[in-house]
Enzyme design. Structure first.
Site, PDB file in Angstrom:
ATOM      1  N   HIS A 130      -9.225  -2.858  14.821  1.00  0.00           N
ATOM      2  CA  HIS A 130     -11.487  -1.964  15.509  1.00  0.00           C
ATOM      3  C   HIS A 130     -10.494  -1.528  17.608  1.00  0.00           C
ATOM      4  O   HIS A 130     -10.544  -1.939  18.049  1.00  0.00           O
ATOM      5  CB  HIS A 130     -12.609  -2.271  15.363  1.00  0.00           C
ATOM      6  CG  HIS A 130     -13.266  -1.415  16.450  1.00  0.00           C
ATOM      7  ND1 HIS A 130     -13.648  -0.191  15.635  1.00  0.00           N
ATOM      8  CD2 HIS A 130     -13.704  -1.645  17.692  1.00  0.00           C
ATOM      9  CE1 HIS A 130     -14.282   0.538  16.434  1.00  0.00           C
ATOM     10  NE2 HIS A 130     -13.964   0.377  17.120  1.00  0.00           N
ATOM     11  N   ASP A 183     -26.908   0.704  11.645  1.00  0.00           N
ATOM     12  CA  ASP A 183     -26.333   0.925  13.090  1.00  0.00           C
ATOM     13  C   ASP A 183     -26.319   2.692  13.122  1.00  0.00           C
ATOM     14  O   ASP A 183     -26.292   3.303  13.862  1.00  0.00           O
ATOM     15  CB  ASP A 183     -24.460   0.258  12.837  1.00  0.00           C
ATOM     16  CG  ASP A 183     -24.189   1.093  13.756  1.00  0.00           C
ATOM     17  OD1 ASP A 183     -24.553   0.900  14.606  1.00  0.00           O
ATOM     18  OD2 ASP A 183     -23.249   1.507  13.205  1.00  0.00           O
ATOM     19  N   ARG A 189     -29.224   6.965  19.767  1.00  0.00           N
ATOM     20  CA  ARG A 189     -29.081   6.027  20.943  1.00  0.00           C
ATOM     21  C   ARG A 189     -27.813   7.596  21.865  1.00  0.00           C
ATOM     22  O   ARG A 189     -27.492   7.859  22.946  1.00  0.00           O
ATOM     23  CB  ARG A 189     -27.839   5.074  20.992  1.00  0.00           C
ATOM     24  CG  ARG A 189     -28.356   3.385  21.066  1.00  0.00           C
ATOM     25  CD  ARG A 189     -27.932   3.043  20.909  1.00  0.00           C
ATOM     26  NE  ARG A 189     -26.407   2.389  21.403  1.00  0.00           N
ATOM     27  CZ  ARG A 189     -25.158   2.242  21.098  1.00  0.00           C
ATOM     28  NH1 ARG A 189     -25.008   2.210  19.581  1.00  0.00           N
ATOM     29  NH2 ARG A 189     -23.808   2.266  21.715  1.00  0.00           N
ATOM     30  N   SER A 196     -23.593  -2.345  17.416  1.00  0.00           N
ATOM     31  CA  SER A 196     -22.878  -1.550  16.703  1.00  0.00           C
ATOM     32  C   SER A 196     -21.725  -1.413  16.169  1.00  0.00           C
ATOM     33  O   SER A 196     -20.978  -1.010  15.047  1.00  0.00           O
ATOM     34  CB  SER A 196     -22.997   0.141  17.255  1.00  0.00           C
ATOM     35  OG  SER A 196     -22.159   0.995  16.795  1.00  0.00           O
ATOM     36  N   LYS A 228     -20.678  -2.886  11.863  1.00  0.00           N
ATOM     37  CA  LYS A 228     -19.731  -2.357  10.806  1.00  0.00           C
ATOM     38  C   LYS A 228     -18.093  -3.266  10.674  1.00  0.00           C
ATOM     39  O   LYS A 228     -18.414  -3.548   9.048  1.00  0.00           O
ATOM     40  CB  LYS A 228     -19.573  -1.383  11.226  1.00  0.00           C
ATOM     41  CG  LYS A 228     -20.677   0.231  12.011  1.00  0.00           C
ATOM     42  CD  LYS A 228     -20.815   1.395  11.329  1.00  0.00           C
ATOM     43  CE  LYS A 228     -19.007   1.888  12.890  1.00  0.00           C
ATOM     44  NZ  LYS A 228     -20.313   1.129  13.826  1.00  0.00           N
TER      45      LYS A 228
END
Length: 431
Positions: free
Chosen positions: A86, A165, A172, A187, A191
């Site tokens: 990620h 999320d 947000r 967040s 995931k």
């Protein structure tokens, strides 16, 4: 049903600097997901968290409650070990495209559930949709079959993974609470944990074009996410990487695909190759292959073979021509010398204004829009030579795109200080 907690009490606790318990956090996330806790109440809670922070146990409990709000993928039936990556996003960050097939070429499964771009950071799915026929949405059966047969999948995440999320992120975004490190970490990691991968490598960026510009804040986020992954049983490592300068020479969608294919063919810009190989080594080490040589797989064609199979499996034609822009505008060097500065963020904003990105999630992107760089900091340039080329389907976009680049680059004399903010890979963080 009698609710076990009063949300106003929980807001007051966090507002006054107190700590929420695991049962309180689990209830809060569940109650918000099912609509019992109103958006204005959750807005107050996120602002209290933004101002007062969260402890390690609170952040862990929030993350796991968000994971529990939906389903969790199970790869235990696969014959291959899974590993994922990620990135926190940046300008010219196309690393997923060469990285996923590169790692998969070693017999490791890479289930890369990706997203679309918003603002100046490009989305992996937007880039891949430049390829004629390629599709982002796969059924669960298609997803698992491709992992087994090809080893690499880059596709859209389903709405059933960590739905809390998705709902919380949208809130947000409109309440000024995006930059909270506990909320960012929860967040991202909710995931990734829900995706079910056994191992995860994080590319946490800092600098001009990054989500968090301060290196210290980037390190704090990386350390928080590594702890969250480790606490959840996911082998997790993070690299801190420099995003003061655009990554590679292409910023956009189709042109980033082109550059990724160049890397898979054994060429491409040195910085893209360095980061791709660095992340691949980390992913392969976590998958039990510490001696694997990803650089060799780029040279001998194995990674390219896996790329072609991955694109074909999702309906894409790896040999098809990529979209070409209708209009281009070349910016040339006003003097000879050395390019000493090239700030990432203005180039990302410029590409966005050209049509490569979107202001709202539902906006379309122009796949051929973007910027091709012809020089990087430290390169010698000659008066009149191209510095960069803007591309768009709409000539009227060039004026505002050029405005964004005013003052974003500088040519100096030989021997001048080169402003890059340091090495590309600035640190490595483990549990």
């Amino acid at each position: 049903m009698v609710e076990p907690f009063d949300v106003v009490d929980l807001i007051r606790t966090k507002r006054d600097g107190g700590e929420l318990s695991q049962p309180q956090i689990a209830w809060l996330v569940d109650a918000y997901t099912r609509g019992y806790v109103a958006s204005e109440q959750m807005s107050a809670m996120t602002m209290a968290i933004f101002l007062n922070g969260m402890g390690r146990s609170e952040t862990r409990d929030l993350t796991l409650a968000m994971v529990a709000s939906g389903e969790r993928l199970d790869f235990s039936t696969l014959s291959k070990r899974t590993t994922d990556k990620h990135s926190t996003g940046g300008v010219g960050d196309k690393i997923t495209l060469p990285l996923a097939p590169l790692v998969a070429s070693f017999g490791v499964a890479v289930p890369q559930l990706s997203g679309r771009g918003l603002g100046h950071t490009g989305g992996t799915l937007d880039k891949l949709e430049s390829i004629p026929g390629w599709r982002a949405h796969l059924s669960p059966a298609e997803f698992f079959a491709q992992l087994d047969e090809v080893g690499a999948v880059v596709c859209a995440a389903g709405a059933t993974l960590a739905p809390a999320d998705g709902k919380l992120y949208a809130l947000r975004d409109i309440t000024g609470t995006v930059e909270s490190i506990p909320l960012i970490a929860a967040s991202i990691m909710s995931k990734k944990i829900a995706e079910g991968t056994a191992a995860l490598v994080l590319d946490v960026k800092f600098g001009s074009g990054a989500f968090l510009q301060d290196p210290a804040r980037g390190r704090e986020l990386a350390e928080t996410m590594v702890r969250l992954g480790t606490d959840a049983g996911v082998a997790t490592v993070a690299l801190l990487t420099n995003m003061n300068v655009p990554l590679g020479l292409a910023i956009g969608n189709a042109n980033e695909v082109r550059e990724s294919v160049e890397v898979l063919a054994g060429g491409g810009p040195a910085d893209v190759v360095e980061l791709t190989v660095g992340l691949a080594k980390e992913m392969l080490a976590l998958a039990g292959l510490p001696d694997a040589d990803p650089a060799a797989a780029l040279k001998d064609g194995r990674a390219m073979d896996t790329w072609r199979a991955m694109i074909s499996a999702q309906g894409g034609d790896p040999d098809a021509a990529l979209p070409a822009p209708r209009e281009s505008h070349v910016v040339r060097a006003p003097r000879s010398g050395v390019l000493v500065r090239q700030e990432a963020l203005p180039f990302g904003i410029s590409a966005w204004r050209l049509g490569a990105g979107r202001a709202r999630q539902e906006d379309p992107v122009q796949h051929a829009a973007g910027i091709d760089l012809h020089a990087k900091p430290g390169d010698e340039v000659v008066e009149g030579a191209p510095l960069f080329t803007l591309h768009s389907d709409d000539e009227a976009r060039f004026a505002r795109a050029l405005e964004a680049l005013d003052g974003a680059w500088e040519i100096g004399d030989a021997g001048s200080e080169i402003h890059t903010g340091g090495p590309l890979i600035a640190g490595r963080i483990t549990a």
